[in-house]
Design an enzyme around this catalytic site. Structure first.
Site, PDB file in Angstrom:
ATOM      1  CG  ASP A  16     -35.948  20.257 -21.458  1.00 51.07           C
ATOM      2  OD1 ASP A  16     -36.619  21.569 -20.847  1.00 51.07           O
ATOM      3  OD2 ASP A  16     -35.141  20.563 -22.284  1.00 51.07           O
ATOM      4  CE  LYS A  34     -35.211  23.886 -22.719  1.00 53.46           C
ATOM      5  NZ  LYS A  34     -34.809  23.060 -23.599  1.00 53.46           N
ATOM      6  CB  CYS A  56     -31.492  20.385 -22.738  1.00 52.32           C
ATOM      7  SG  CYS A  56     -32.500  20.333 -24.273  1.00 52.32           S
TER       8      CYS A  56
END
Length: 204
Positions: free
Chosen positions: A17, A83, A117
């Site tokens: 990310d 996602k 994450c």
């Protein structure tokens, strides 16, 4: 004397990310990007498969351009998935990851956020039986105080918390392997940046 064998035989790089919209929100974001660039250069020399994700790309933007993922002059990923889940192990990534073969892997994780994450990705990989390296000079969060707590938890869960340089030399394991000169060149190229990244990200 027999030919040298790499110490880590199935390394994989996960990039979590690292998107444009996070640039001004994440503590020392450019340092995380710098460490990731170093790992990407090394991945080309050591032929390490690369996986990347974005979190809600439509709202939070593309992967930051200086990583040059999946561009003509950049590193081609095995999967570069968007996602909404926090863990990177969404179906698109899982499918491509499993296509590497059934053997357990040595997965190195960089990206954000360390306590969300990165943590959930690491826990899922550990649950599948993989060896997971989380790079202290390659992860961060909006709130920097979250990072050492997350790393302490992941260490307790069985992850290896280390640095980019330590990981690269562990990948090789022997100075006589053919890729050593190339990796030594990457380490030298990033020498100043690595010191600055360590000072910025590993002081908590």
């Amino acid at each position: 004397m027999s030919a040298p064998v790499r110490r880590l035989v199935r390394p994989v790089l996960f990039i979590c990310d690292l998107q444009e919209k996070f640039r001004n929100a994440i503590h020392e974001f450019p340092r995380v990007v710098s460490t990731t660039q170093k790992l990407l250069k090394a991945s080309q020399i050591l032929d390490i498969p690369v996986f990347a994700t974005t979190q809600l790309r439509g709202k939070l933007g593309e992967t930051c351009p200086e990583l040059a993922l999946d561009t003509p002059d950049g590193v081609k990923t095995k999967a570069h998935a968007d996602k909404s889940a926090f863990s990177m192990l969404v179906p698109e990534v899982q499918k491509a990851f499993h296509e590497l073969g059934p053997e357990k892997k040595e997965v190195v994780v960089v990206g954000i956020e360390a306590h969300i994450c990165v943590t959930q990705t690491t826990l899922d990989l550990l649950r599948e039986g993989h060896k997971v390296y989380v790079l202290a000079d390659g992860v961060s969060s909006c709130n920097p105080q979250e990072v050492p707590i997350a790393l302490a938890r992941l260490r307790a869960e069985g992850a290896i918390v280390t640095t980019s340089e330590s990981f690269l030399y562990e990948c090789m394991g022997d100075a006589s392997i053919s890729e050593f000169k190339g990796i030594a060149g990457v380490v030298k190229e990033f020498n100043k940046a690595t010191k600055e990244n360590m000072q910025a990200l590993c002081k908590f």
